[in-house]
Design a protein around this motif. Structure first.
Motif, PDB file in Angstrom:
ATOM      1  N   ARG A 157      -2.932   0.330  12.638  1.00 11.07           N
ATOM      2  CA  ARG A 157      -4.382   0.497  12.733  1.00 11.07           C
ATOM      3  C   ARG A 157      -5.112  -0.591  11.958  1.00 11.07           C
ATOM      4  O   ARG A 157      -4.701  -0.979  10.868  1.00 11.07           O
ATOM      5  N   ARG A 158      -6.214  -1.019  12.511  1.00 12.16           N
ATOM      6  CA  ARG A 158      -7.041  -2.035  11.843  1.00 12.16           C
ATOM      7  C   ARG A 158      -7.790  -1.397  10.671  1.00 12.16           C
ATOM      8  O   ARG A 158      -8.279  -0.273  10.768  1.00 12.16           O
ATOM      9  N   THR A 159      -7.883  -2.110   9.576  1.00 17.75           N
ATOM     10  CA  THR A 159      -8.663  -1.657   8.417  1.00 17.75           C
ATOM     11  C   THR A 159      -9.923  -2.518   8.301  1.00 17.75           C
ATOM     12  O   THR A 159     -10.042  -3.553   8.961  1.00 17.75           O
ATOM     13  N   PRO A 160     -10.869  -2.130   7.435  1.00 15.96           N
ATOM     14  CA  PRO A 160     -12.064  -2.956   7.236  1.00 15.96           C
ATOM     15  C   PRO A 160     -11.766  -4.287   6.536  1.00 15.96           C
ATOM     16  O   PRO A 160     -12.619  -5.172   6.511  1.00 15.96           O
ATOM     17  N   CYS A 161     -10.573  -4.424   5.956  1.00 17.03           N
ATOM     18  CA  CYS A 161     -10.204  -5.675   5.284  1.00 17.03           C
ATOM     19  C   CYS A 161      -9.896  -6.712   6.364  1.00 17.03           C
ATOM     20  O   CYS A 161      -8.970  -6.509   7.159  1.00 17.03           O
ATOM     21  N   PRO A 162     -10.659  -7.803   6.429  1.00 19.44           N
ATOM     22  CA  PRO A 162     -10.563  -8.738   7.558  1.00 19.44           C
ATOM     23  C   PRO A 162      -9.140  -9.199   7.867  1.00 19.44           C
ATOM     24  O   PRO A 162      -8.444  -9.718   6.998  1.00 19.44           O
ATOM     25  N   GLY A 163      -8.719  -8.960   9.111  1.00 20.59           N
ATOM     26  CA  GLY A 163      -7.427  -9.440   9.582  1.00 20.59           C
ATOM     27  C   GLY A 163      -6.232  -8.578   9.224  1.00 20.59           C
ATOM     28  O   GLY A 163      -5.105  -8.881   9.630  1.00 20.59           O
ATOM     29  N   TRP A 164      -6.461  -7.493   8.470  1.00 23.67           N
ATOM     30  CA  TRP A 164      -5.326  -6.710   7.977  1.00 23.67           C
ATOM     31  C   TRP A 164      -5.261  -5.314   8.580  1.00 23.67           C
ATOM     32  O   TRP A 164      -6.275  -4.617   8.693  1.00 23.67           O
ATOM     33  N   SER A 165      -4.036  -4.924   8.932  1.00 27.33           N
ATOM     34  CA  SER A 165      -3.742  -3.570   9.403  1.00 27.33           C
ATOM     35  C   SER A 165      -3.411  -2.686   8.199  1.00 27.33           C
ATOM     36  O   SER A 165      -3.363  -3.164   7.049  1.00 27.33           O
ATOM     37  N   VAL A 166      -3.144  -1.402   8.479  1.00 28.60           N
ATOM     38  CA  VAL A 166      -2.690  -0.496   7.413  1.00 28.60           C
ATOM     39  C   VAL A 166      -1.439  -1.061   6.759  1.00 28.60           C
ATOM     40  O   VAL A 166      -1.332  -1.117   5.529  1.00 28.60           O
ATOM     41  N   ARG A 167      -0.464  -1.508   7.573  1.00 24.56           N
ATOM     42  CA  ARG A 167       0.771  -2.088   7.024  1.00 24.56           C
ATOM     43  C   ARG A 167       0.461  -3.286   6.124  1.00 24.56           C
ATOM     44  O   ARG A 167       1.056  -3.442   5.055  1.00 24.56           O
ATOM     45  N   ASP A 168      -0.467  -4.130   6.566  1.00 25.69           N
ATOM     46  CA  ASP A 168      -0.795  -5.338   5.796  1.00 25.69           C
ATOM     47  C   ASP A 168      -1.411  -4.990   4.442  1.00 25.69           C
ATOM     48  O   ASP A 168      -1.080  -5.608   3.423  1.00 25.69           O
ATOM     49  N   VAL A 169      -2.306  -4.009   4.438  1.00 20.44           N
ATOM     50  CA  VAL A 169      -2.939  -3.598   3.177  1.00 20.44           C
ATOM     51  C   VAL A 169      -1.887  -3.042   2.215  1.00 20.44           C
ATOM     52  O   VAL A 169      -1.877  -3.366   1.019  1.00 20.44           O
ATOM     53  N   ARG A 184       6.204  -9.105   5.077  1.00 19.36           N
ATOM     54  CA  ARG A 184       6.537  -7.701   5.368  1.00 19.36           C
ATOM     55  C   ARG A 184       6.016  -7.244   6.731  1.00 19.36           C
ATOM     56  O   ARG A 184       6.073  -6.057   7.040  1.00 19.36           O
ATOM     57  N   ARG A 185       5.501  -8.153   7.550  1.00 19.58           N
ATOM     58  CA  ARG A 185       4.810  -7.738   8.790  1.00 19.58           C
ATOM     59  C   ARG A 185       5.712  -6.987   9.772  1.00 19.58           C
ATOM     60  O   ARG A 185       5.206  -6.246  10.607  1.00 19.58           O
ATOM     61  N   HIS A 186       7.009  -7.194   9.697  1.00 22.78           N
ATOM     62  CA  HIS A 186       7.914  -6.524  10.639  1.00 22.78           C
ATOM     63  C   HIS A 186       8.707  -5.396   9.978  1.00 22.78           C
ATOM     64  O   HIS A 186       9.659  -4.887  10.571  1.00 22.78           O
ATOM     65  N   HIS A 187       8.297  -5.000   8.788  1.00 24.31           N
ATOM     66  CA  HIS A 187       8.995  -3.900   8.125  1.00 24.31           C
ATOM     67  C   HIS A 187       8.610  -2.570   8.772  1.00 24.31           C
ATOM     68  O   HIS A 187       7.462  -2.370   9.170  1.00 24.31           O
ATOM     69  N   THR A 188       9.549  -1.667   8.843  1.00 21.85           N
ATOM     70  CA  THR A 188       9.296  -0.342   9.429  1.00 21.85           C
ATOM     71  C   THR A 188       8.563   0.546   8.421  1.00 21.85           C
ATOM     72  O   THR A 188       8.519   0.248   7.219  1.00 21.85           O
ATOM     73  N   ALA A 189       8.050   1.677   8.925  1.00 23.80           N
ATOM     74  CA  ALA A 189       7.367   2.629   8.043  1.00 23.80           C
ATOM     75  C   ALA A 189       8.274   3.120   6.906  1.00 23.80           C
ATOM     76  O   ALA A 189       7.862   3.124   5.733  1.00 23.80           O
ATOM     77  N   PRO A 190       9.520   3.521   7.193  1.00 22.70           N
ATOM     78  CA  PRO A 190      10.398   3.954   6.088  1.00 22.70           C
ATOM     79  C   PRO A 190      10.661   2.836   5.069  1.00 22.70           C
ATOM     80  O   PRO A 190      10.745   3.100   3.863  1.00 22.70           O
ATOM     81  N   GLU A 191      10.796   1.604   5.538  1.00 22.72           N
ATOM     82  CA  GLU A 191      10.994   0.486   4.607  1.00 22.72           C
ATOM     83  C   GLU A 191       9.777   0.310   3.710  1.00 22.72           C
ATOM     84  O   GLU A 191       9.906   0.069   2.502  1.00 22.72           O
ATOM     85  N   MET A 192       8.584   0.444   4.297  1.00 27.51           N
ATOM     86  CA  MET A 192       7.351   0.270   3.526  1.00 27.51           C
ATOM     87  C   MET A 192       7.197   1.368   2.479  1.00 27.51           C
ATOM     88  O   MET A 192       6.904   1.094   1.313  1.00 27.51           O
ATOM     89  N   THR A 193       7.376   2.617   2.898  1.00 25.43           N
ATOM     90  CA  THR A 193       7.171   3.714   1.953  1.00 25.43           C
ATOM     91  C   THR A 193       8.221   3.703   0.841  1.00 25.43           C
ATOM     92  O   THR A 193       7.905   3.975  -0.316  1.00 25.43           O
ATOM     93  N   SER A 194       9.454   3.374   1.185  1.00 26.76           N
ATOM     94  CA  SER A 194      10.492   3.360   0.143  1.00 26.76           C
ATOM     95  C   SER A 194      10.261   2.218  -0.847  1.00 26.76           C
ATOM     96  O   SER A 194      10.458   2.392  -2.056  1.00 26.76           O
ATOM     97  N   GLU A 195       9.797   1.054  -0.353  1.00 27.12           N
ATOM     98  CA  GLU A 195       9.512  -0.049  -1.278  1.00 27.12           C
ATOM     99  C   GLU A 195       8.338   0.302  -2.182  1.00 27.12           C
ATOM    100  O   GLU A 195       8.358   0.029  -3.390  1.00 27.12           O
ATOM    101  N   LEU A 196       7.300   0.934  -1.593  1.00 28.29           N
ATOM    102  CA  LEU A 196       6.149   1.338  -2.407  1.00 28.29           C
ATOM    103  C   LEU A 196       6.579   2.308  -3.505  1.00 28.29           C
ATOM    104  O   LEU A 196       6.196   2.153  -4.672  1.00 28.29           O
TER     105      LEU A 196
END
Length: 274
Positions: free
Chosen positions: A35-47, A90-102
């Protein structure tokens, strides 16, 4: 706790925001990460990638070695290139990869904060090889993470925490930029006063006085006969100051009185984030 008392509010603000972000992400389906966020050019994953990257740098981790694509049109300056590195890798990381790294980064940062015994004036590394104090670094970090929590909330339709500890840090950071915005960037007339009346979850009434030398100062005393008055809600104030919206897009949510040319100049220079 060995953390210096003046640093505690920043640690508390970061903790509140990072835990809120973690909670927001838990139920997300894979598609929602795009999903697009209000931060220019960034999706939820990017943020989220950016937030992880910020905390990795607070931990002193080495920056990734990575070549950015040439077609990132939202990247227009060196500061943005610097910030984009942690995101693009990290643009191609999956949701589980993102949450576990966070989650792993949160554990490491909590440990770092528990053991932090340095003085707030200690010099630490900042973006692009800059040097700043530990206090300013933690303050800026708490501000950044809260702003990105708000980006995620907007993208996911989950508003909240506009009056959280991070919001109060953000208020002070943004108010600190106001004298420059008014006196230097908007070139407000010398010997003038401009009033900002902000309402909502965080409320304040502040005056920027511009002296005969053209220097701006922030005051809590209201001004009699100001050159201009801007009245708006706290959420709109944040979104404007952080470059999430244009003045035209929120014209129905703000009221400008006084010198029309001056209020336009202030609003056109209101964005203070890079």
């Amino acid at each position: 706790m060995s953390l210096h008392p003046t640093l505690q509010p920043y640690a508390d603000a970061w903790t509140h925001s990072i835990e809120a972000i973690s909670e927001l992400l838990q139920p997300l389906a894979e598609a929602e990460w795009n999903r697009r966020t209000p931060c220019p050019g960034w999706s939820v994953r990017d943020v989220v990638s950016h937030v992880i990257g910020l905390d990795c740098e607070m931990l002193g981790d080495p920056r990734p070695i990575h070549s950015l694509p040439r077609d990132l049109f939202h990247v227009t300056n060196e500061h943005q290139r610097y910030m984009e590195m942690q995101v693009d890798v990290r643009r191609h990381h999956t949701a589980p990869e993102m949450t576990s790294e966070l989650e792993y980064v949160i554990i490491r940062r909590n440990r770092q904060l528990r053991n932090e015994s340095r003085d707030p004036g200690t010099k630490v590394r900042g973006p692009l090889g800059s040097e700043l104090t530990l206090g300013e670094s933690m303050r800026r970090h708490a501000f950044d993470v809260w702003v990105h929590e708000q980006d995620l909330r907007t993208a996911l339709g989950r508003p909240g925490n506009l009056d959280s500890p991070g919001a109060l840090v953000a208020r002070d950071v943004l108010l600190g930029e106001l004298p420059r915005v008014v006196a230097e960037d908007a070139q407000a007339p010398r010997s003038s006063a401009i009033v900002f009346d902000v309402h909502g979850p965080v409320e304040f009434l502040r005056t920027i006085r511009v002296d005969i030398q053209g220097r701006g100062t922030l005051e809590t005393a209201p001004a009699l006969g100001p050159a201009a008055t801007l009245t708006l809600d706290w959420e709109t104030y944040v979104r404007l100051a952080c470059g999430r919206v244009t003045p035209e897009a929120v014209s129905d949510r703000l009221k400008a009185e006084g010198d029309a040319e001056l209020t336009a100049a202030i609003l056109n220079n209101f964005k203070v984030t890079q």
